[in-house]
Design a protein around this motif. Structure first.
Motif: not given
Length: 244
Positions: A6-10, A74-80, A89-96, A114-116
């Protein structure tokens, strides 16, 4: 372990970044399908955004994770897809992500990648953006973050590229850097937007460059393009997730 991505953008009110995100997800999915045998018919690369969405990010993650689980992952990788280590990157995405994992069964594990912007290979793509423009001086123009220490990456990256840094939303503005370069005798200046996609901010940067041309008619200004949804960027993202 079978993974989905899952690619996550702003997120943006401007539709162009989402279109670019869809294109980039398609390119990454193409690389994924080439790496597995037999290829899956399902799209295992999705997109989500932190803001400007009808759903909060943790709901977007949960929905995509449930689809991935149904496809046998059985695994989802989140790519900020962020270029700076700011609060998102450091707070909001990990909390979500934590909220999403709480709402899911343990049959699928969510891994934050890791973030891009932390990837050294990004400099190769930026160098390619710069190669087409002949100039005396470069400015690497980033959005900027008020999080302590977040500018260090930009400063280092600018130095590695032979550029000076500037920031759109914090101190160290484009105008001040231009004035410094002109005072140092530079009469050809190029600006490289440290942004992923064309959107409202890059439009505003283009307008600012036009104003600079009027204020300093003896100086030649050129504006490079942001990175864009390229095959090279998809390669970099795939390298990021393939070794974690």
């Amino acid at each position: 372990m079978s993974s989905a991505y899952l690619l996550v953008s702003h997120g943006s009110r401007d539709p162009r970044p989402e279109i670019s995100m869809q294109q980039l997800a398609g390119l990454v999915n193409h690389k994924l399908q080439k790496s597995i045998s037999p290829p899956k018919s399902e799209n295992l690369v999705g997109i989500a955004c932190l803001e400007m969405s009808s759903q909060p990010l943790h709901e977007q993650i949960r929905t995509f994770a449930q689809s991935a689980l149904a496809y046998g992952c059985n695994r989802l990788k989140i790519i900020p897809l962020f270029l700076l280590p700011g609060v998102h990157v450091m707070t909001d995405i990990p909390a979500e992500i934590a909220l999403a994992q709480q709402a899911l069964s343990q049959d699928i594990i969510i891994d934050l990648q890791p973030y891009l912007g932390s990837q050294p290979g990004l400099e190769t793509l930026l160098t390619k953006q710069m190669a087409a423009i002949k100039t005396q001086a470069w400015i690497l123009l980033a959005h900027g973050s008020r999080r302590p220490g977040s500018k260090q990456l930009v400063e280092t990256r600018a130095a590695n590229l032979g550029a000076v840094s500037a920031y759109w939303a914090t101190s160290g503005s484009l105008e001040s850097r231009v004035e410094e370069l002109i005072a140092a005798g530079k009469r050809e200046i190029a600006i490289l937007p440290y942004f992923l996609f064309t959107g409202g901010i890059t439009d505003a940067i283009a307008r600012s460059v036009e104003e600079l041309k009027l204020h300093f008619p003896s100086v030649t200004f050129q504006l490079a393009q942001p990175l864009g949804a390229s095959a090279e960027l998809a390669d970099l993202i795939w390298e990021l997730v393939s070794y974690t």
